[in-house]
Write an enzyme that holds these catalytic residues in place. Sequence first.
Site, PDB file in Angstrom:
ATOM      1  N   SER A 157       0.840  -1.195   0.000  1.00 13.75           N
ATOM      2  CA  SER A 157       0.000   0.000   0.000  1.00 13.75           C
ATOM      3  C   SER A 157       0.876   1.246   0.000  1.00 13.75           C
ATOM      4  O   SER A 157       1.899   1.317   0.691  1.00 13.75           O
ATOM      5  CB  SER A 157      -0.893   0.008   1.244  1.00 13.75           C
TER       6      SER A 157
ATOM      7  N   TYR B 214      -2.365   5.800  -5.600  1.00 14.95           N
ATOM      8  CA  TYR B 214      -3.442   6.741  -5.908  1.00 14.95           C
ATOM      9  C   TYR B 214      -2.853   7.866  -6.755  1.00 14.95           C
ATOM     10  O   TYR B 214      -1.648   8.124  -6.697  1.00 14.95           O
ATOM     11  CB  TYR B 214      -4.032   7.349  -4.633  1.00 14.95           C
TER      12      TYR B 214
ATOM     13  N   LYS C 168      -7.209  -1.156 -10.435  1.00 15.69           N
ATOM     14  CA  LYS C 168      -7.812  -1.773  -9.248  1.00 15.69           C
ATOM     15  C   LYS C 168      -9.094  -1.030  -8.857  1.00 15.69           C
ATOM     16  O   LYS C 168      -9.068   0.166  -8.574  1.00 15.69           O
ATOM     17  CB  LYS C 168      -6.814  -1.748  -8.082  1.00 15.69           C
TER      18      LYS C 168
ATOM     19  N   HIS D 247     -12.851  -2.316  -2.866  1.00 20.06           N
ATOM     20  CA  HIS D 247     -12.060  -1.664  -1.815  1.00 20.06           C
ATOM     21  C   HIS D 247     -12.371  -2.276  -0.451  1.00 20.06           C
ATOM     22  O   HIS D 247     -12.443  -1.564   0.562  1.00 20.06           O
ATOM     23  CB  HIS D 247     -12.340  -0.156  -1.808  1.00 20.06           C
TER      24      HIS D 247
END
Length: 302
Positions: free
Chosen positions: A106, A129, A230, A254
């Site tokens: 992550s 992101y 994703k 998510h």
Amino acid sequence: MEITNVTEYQAIAKQRLPKMIYDYYASGAEDEWTLQENREAFARILFRPRILIDVSKIDMTTTVLGFKLSMPIMIAPSAMQKMAHPDGEYATARAASAAGTIMTLSSWATSSVEEVASTGPGIRFFQLYVYKNRKVVEQLVRRAEQAGFKAIALTVDTPRLGRREADIKNRFVLPPNLTLKNFEGLDLGKMDQANDSGLASYVAGQIDRTLSWKDVKWLQSITTLPILVKGVITGEDSRLAVENGAAGIIVSNHGARQLDYVPATISALEEVVQAARGQIPVFLDGGVRRGTDVDHNLGVVT
């Protein structure tokens, strides 16, 4: 007590972790219908086992983006793992390597890409992101490349953070002894406590809400790493992912932490796979707890 399955770890975690931290890991958005559905949907898919077939030699190996794995199971990204244990992402990286599979780190990890790389050899992907400050995105991608990560898992289902009411009630903030290590020294501001959630306030101010398919193309222009999209749960978006050059699709809601009342990922898998038409690989996260759940996935797509 001898632990025999993943669900038992969750029960132990609930006993041992502070409520704010356990709730952050375990909760979903709003009514948590999708959170429950992620598990219950598996129970509605039944096996039709064939008998009298020689199973004395079983080969579970597979390949993902050309990398050989010991099994069709990888580790999805989860944030802030050092809240649960001091080793955090280090332990996850070592375990994935020992098991012969891939860990996706992550970007909100409490260990940096460099620190995870330092744990030893292993195949690792980096979850990303897209932020308003594109220089930050470029820096993160470059660091992942230099640290030997092999792909980017671009999360596309978070233009706004889901309403996670447990975090609101707990006034969730990252414990003061921890930081989001990948952002140290970068111009992304500080994650401060807010009226709802420190994390929500942080994300709301930084993630680019204009994110669209053009940005997948932009990301491809700054890296040679394959891009996995994703957060796909529809056939329409599956086709768009193929058209826009994605190297793969991750069927994901998510962890039911974004939009409540969307389908369980296992329920969306067949539609996404059919729309991809075998042109790119399709992966799934959400609700997987046992080997039989993995078999469910394989059964849906074959």
